[in-house]
Write a protein that holds these residues in place. Structure first.
Motif, PDB file in Angstrom:
ATOM      1  N   ILE A  38       0.838  -1.202   0.000  1.00  0.00           N
ATOM      2  CA  ILE A  38       0.000   0.000   0.000  1.00  0.00           C
ATOM      3  C   ILE A  38       0.873   1.253   0.000  1.00  0.00           C
ATOM      4  CG2 ILE A  38      -1.595   1.371   1.412  1.00  0.00           C
ATOM      5  CD1 ILE A  38      -2.995  -1.212   2.197  1.00  0.00           C
ATOM      6  N   GLN A  39       1.878   1.303   0.883  1.00  0.00           N
ATOM      7  CA  GLN A  39       2.693   2.508   0.994  1.00  0.00           C
ATOM      8  C   GLN A  39       3.487   2.803  -0.278  1.00  0.00           C
ATOM      9  OE1 GLN A  39       2.334   4.766   3.536  1.00  0.00           O
ATOM     10  NE2 GLN A  39       3.370   5.933   1.941  1.00  0.00           N
ATOM     11  N   SER A  40       4.123   1.750  -0.835  1.00  0.00           N
ATOM     12  CA  SER A  40       4.905   1.985  -2.059  1.00  0.00           C
ATOM     13  C   SER A  40       3.983   2.342  -3.223  1.00  0.00           C
ATOM     14  CB  SER A  40       5.754   0.754  -2.400  1.00  0.00           C
ATOM     15  OG  SER A  40       4.957  -0.386  -2.635  1.00  0.00           O
ATOM     16  N   ALA A  41       2.763   1.798  -3.217  1.00  0.00           N
ATOM     17  CA  ALA A  41       1.793   2.105  -4.281  1.00  0.00           C
ATOM     18  C   ALA A  41       1.315   3.552  -4.194  1.00  0.00           C
ATOM     19  CB  ALA A  41       0.611   1.151  -4.198  1.00  0.00           C
ATOM     20  N   ILE A  42       1.082   4.027  -2.982  1.00  0.00           N
ATOM     21  CA  ILE A  42       0.661   5.426  -2.804  1.00  0.00           C
ATOM     22  C   ILE A  42       1.736   6.362  -3.365  1.00  0.00           C
ATOM     23  CG2 ILE A  42       0.275   7.249  -1.084  1.00  0.00           C
ATOM     24  CD1 ILE A  42      -1.155   5.124   0.633  1.00  0.00           C
ATOM     25  N   ASP A  43       2.983   6.082  -3.011  1.00  0.00           N
ATOM     26  CA  ASP A  43       4.092   6.919  -3.501  1.00  0.00           C
ATOM     27  C   ASP A  43       4.171   6.874  -5.029  1.00  0.00           C
ATOM     28  OD1 ASP A  43       4.682   7.428  -0.865  1.00  0.00           O
ATOM     29  OD2 ASP A  43       6.278   5.920  -0.737  1.00  0.00           O
ATOM     30  N   LEU A  44       4.032   5.673  -5.587  1.00  0.00           N
ATOM     31  CA  LEU A  44       4.131   5.501  -7.041  1.00  0.00           C
ATOM     32  C   LEU A  44       3.016   6.255  -7.770  1.00  0.00           C
ATOM     33  CD1 LEU A  44       5.406   4.062  -9.522  1.00  0.00           C
ATOM     34  CD2 LEU A  44       3.862   2.143  -9.060  1.00  0.00           C
ATOM     35  N   VAL A  45       1.782   6.077  -7.290  1.00  0.00           N
ATOM     36  CA  VAL A  45       0.630   6.714  -7.956  1.00  0.00           C
ATOM     37  C   VAL A  45       0.731   8.240  -7.872  1.00  0.00           C
ATOM     38  CG1 VAL A  45      -1.874   7.057  -7.814  1.00  0.00           C
ATOM     39  CG2 VAL A  45      -0.924   4.745  -7.704  1.00  0.00           C
ATOM     40  N   LYS A  46       1.130   8.743  -6.719  1.00  0.00           N
ATOM     41  CA  LYS A  46       1.219  10.202  -6.565  1.00  0.00           C
ATOM     42  C   LYS A  46       2.335  10.789  -7.433  1.00  0.00           C
ATOM     43  CE  LYS A  46      -0.903  10.693  -2.033  1.00  0.00           C
ATOM     44  NZ  LYS A  46      -0.733  11.047  -0.589  1.00  0.00           N
ATOM     45  N   THR A  47       3.402  10.012  -7.629  1.00  0.00           N
ATOM     46  CA  THR A  47       4.530  10.484  -8.435  1.00  0.00           C
ATOM     47  C   THR A  47       4.229  10.396  -9.933  1.00  0.00           C
ATOM     48  OG1 THR A  47       6.076   9.742  -6.736  1.00  0.00           O
ATOM     49  CG2 THR A  47       6.987  10.175  -8.910  1.00  0.00           C
ATOM     50  N   GLN A  48       3.689   9.233 -10.365  1.00  0.00           N
ATOM     51  CA  GLN A  48       3.540   8.971 -11.799  1.00  0.00           C
ATOM     52  C   GLN A  48       2.193   9.399 -12.377  1.00  0.00           C
ATOM     53  OE1 GLN A  48       5.858   8.094 -13.815  1.00  0.00           O
ATOM     54  NE2 GLN A  48       7.436   7.649 -12.275  1.00  0.00           N
ATOM     55  N   LYS A  49       1.173   9.551 -11.510  1.00  0.00           N
ATOM     56  CA  LYS A  49      -0.173   9.938 -11.970  1.00  0.00           C
ATOM     57  C   LYS A  49      -0.635   9.080 -13.166  1.00  0.00           C
ATOM     58  CE  LYS A  49       0.084  14.697 -10.314  1.00  0.00           C
ATOM     59  NZ  LYS A  49       1.208  14.424  -9.404  1.00  0.00           N
ATOM     60  N   PRO A  50      -0.778   7.769 -12.958  1.00  0.00           N
ATOM     61  CA  PRO A  50      -1.143   6.866 -14.063  1.00  0.00           C
ATOM     62  C   PRO A  50      -2.595   7.033 -14.525  1.00  0.00           C
ATOM     63  CG  PRO A  50      -1.216   5.684 -11.992  1.00  0.00           C
ATOM     64  CD  PRO A  50      -0.661   7.051 -11.676  1.00  0.00           C
ATOM     65  N   ASP A  51      -2.847   6.570 -15.735  1.00  0.00           N
ATOM     66  CA  ASP A  51      -4.213   6.516 -16.259  1.00  0.00           C
ATOM     67  C   ASP A  51      -4.862   5.176 -15.918  1.00  0.00           C
ATOM     68  OD1 ASP A  51      -3.903   9.021 -17.894  1.00  0.00           O
ATOM     69  OD2 ASP A  51      -2.380   7.766 -18.870  1.00  0.00           O
ATOM     70  N   LEU A  52      -4.019   4.158 -15.766  1.00  0.00           N
ATOM     71  CA  LEU A  52      -4.505   2.790 -15.557  1.00  0.00           C
ATOM     72  C   LEU A  52      -3.707   2.123 -14.430  1.00  0.00           C
ATOM     73  CD1 LEU A  52      -6.134   0.226 -16.465  1.00  0.00           C
ATOM     74  CD2 LEU A  52      -4.286  -0.198 -18.112  1.00  0.00           C
ATOM     75  N   VAL A  53      -4.436   1.457 -13.511  1.00  0.00           N
ATOM     76  CA  VAL A  53      -3.790   0.740 -12.411  1.00  0.00           C
ATOM     77  C   VAL A  53      -4.239  -0.718 -12.434  1.00  0.00           C
ATOM     78  CG1 VAL A  53      -3.608   0.519  -9.903  1.00  0.00           C
ATOM     79  CG2 VAL A  53      -3.580   2.795 -10.952  1.00  0.00           C
ATOM     80  N   LEU A  54      -3.269  -1.622 -12.570  1.00  0.00           N
ATOM     81  CA  LEU A  54      -3.555  -3.057 -12.424  1.00  0.00           C
ATOM     82  C   LEU A  54      -3.301  -3.392 -10.964  1.00  0.00           C
ATOM     83  CD1 LEU A  54      -3.256  -2.766 -15.498  1.00  0.00           C
ATOM     84  CD2 LEU A  54      -2.218  -5.033 -15.531  1.00  0.00           C
ATOM     85  N   LEU A  55      -4.351  -3.742 -10.245  1.00  0.00           N
ATOM     86  CA  LEU A  55      -4.286  -3.786  -8.786  1.00  0.00           C
ATOM     87  C   LEU A  55      -4.616  -5.165  -8.223  1.00  0.00           C
ATOM     88  CD1 LEU A  55      -4.042  -2.331  -6.062  1.00  0.00           C
ATOM     89  CD2 LEU A  55      -6.421  -1.588  -6.326  1.00  0.00           C
ATOM     90  N   ASP A  56      -3.654  -5.744  -7.539  1.00  0.00           N
ATOM     91  CA  ASP A  56      -3.865  -7.000  -6.830  1.00  0.00           C
ATOM     92  C   ASP A  56      -4.707  -6.723  -5.582  1.00  0.00           C
ATOM     93  OD1 ASP A  56      -3.670  -9.599  -5.944  1.00  0.00           O
ATOM     94  OD2 ASP A  56      -1.581  -9.466  -5.324  1.00  0.00           O
ATOM     95  N   ILE A  57      -5.604  -7.643  -5.239  1.00  0.00           N
ATOM     96  CA  ILE A  57      -6.428  -7.460  -4.037  1.00  0.00           C
ATOM     97  C   ILE A  57      -5.598  -7.663  -2.774  1.00  0.00           C
ATOM     98  CG2 ILE A  57      -8.396  -8.362  -2.731  1.00  0.00           C
ATOM     99  CD1 ILE A  57      -9.272  -6.850  -5.144  1.00  0.00           C
TER     100      ILE A  57
END
Length: 250
Positions: A38-57
């Motif tokens: 969760i933490q590394s994903a938050i950092d990644l999304v905020k930095t890269q601002k993706p259009d699409l996220v493939l997300l494991d549950i």
């Protein structure tokens, strides 16, 4: 139009498979990063601002739903990746968002990503779907508790933390997350009907299994279940067909 994507999955092999399938079939999608928590994903999304996220549950420190809660409001499209998880798939189906079952099937992967690409290109508003998903998540996460009485104490446990129950004649051992075990002087039958509505299934005369903790069903050697914590549970021949049908309907 270049579409920026990220993959959030706690298994490196799954990250590699999904990255390969993206590069082979969707040249318009640029993979800009991966994360496993969760933490590394938050950092990644905020930095890269993706259009699409493939997300494991299932992530190392929580669930994909918990991640989305922390990122709201967001505008990216999500394609969920999940194993056998009755609640997760039910919640996703209620919201009509896309998901891919593990192990990933190439055709299903391509279909799900195509729908996501179309939604991104058409600037489709998915907020109503996200709202329904979060409502389902909040409702399900209202903790259901069970009191287990032993000879020495009363134990209050969260139903979601019970991996499986094992019968020993008139006694039942509850196997919980973290390898905790609680022995109670009641038969497995006493708990079967009580727990069935919370995703438990009598896979064998001696075992009541939480479907949410199943990682894999192996049909060889008479059939057995592999739990997320690597423990193996036998499945009776009579129950195998019903179990597979039940998992396919999730």
């Amino acid at each position: 139009m270049i579409i920026k994507a990220v993959i959030i999955d706690d298994e490196p092999a799954n990250q590699e498979i999904n990255a390969r399938l993206l590069s082979e079939s969707f040249p318009e999608i640029q993979l800009v990063g991966t994360a496993n928590s969760i933490q590394s994903a938050i950092d990644l999304v905020k930095t890269q601002k993706p259009d699409l996220v493939l997300l494991d549950i299932e992530l190392t420190d929580g669930t994909g739903f918990q991640l989305l809660q922390q990122l709201q409001p967001y505008t990216f499209k999500v394609v969920f990746i999940t194993g056998f998880d009755s609640f997760a798939i039910k919640a996703i189906k209620f919201s009509a968002l896309d998901y891919i079952l593990k192990p990933v099937n190439e055709t299903e992967f391509q279909q799900a990503i195509k729908r996501a690409v179309t939604a991104i290109q058409e600037n489709e508003d998915s907020q109503p779907q996200v709202d329904i998903l979060m409502d389902s998540f909040k409702h399900e996460m209202q903790t259901k508790k069970l009191v287990l009485r032993t000879s020495e104490s009363l134990h209050v446990v969260d139903v979601k933390d019970i991996c499986f129950c094992k019968s020993d004649n008139s006694y039942t051992t509850f196997h919980l997350e973290g390898n905790e075990e609680i022995l109670v002087s009641k038969s497995l039958k006493d708990y079967e009907s009580l727990l069935s509505e919370y995703g438990f299934y009598r896979a064998h005369q001696s075992f009541l299994v939480n479907l949410n903790h199943i990682k894999k069903v192996d049909k060889t050697d008479g059939g057995f279940i592999i739990m997320k914590d690597k423990r193996e549970i036998p499945v009776s021949l009579r129950q195998m067909k019903k179990l597979v049908e039940l998992l396919e309907m999730l």
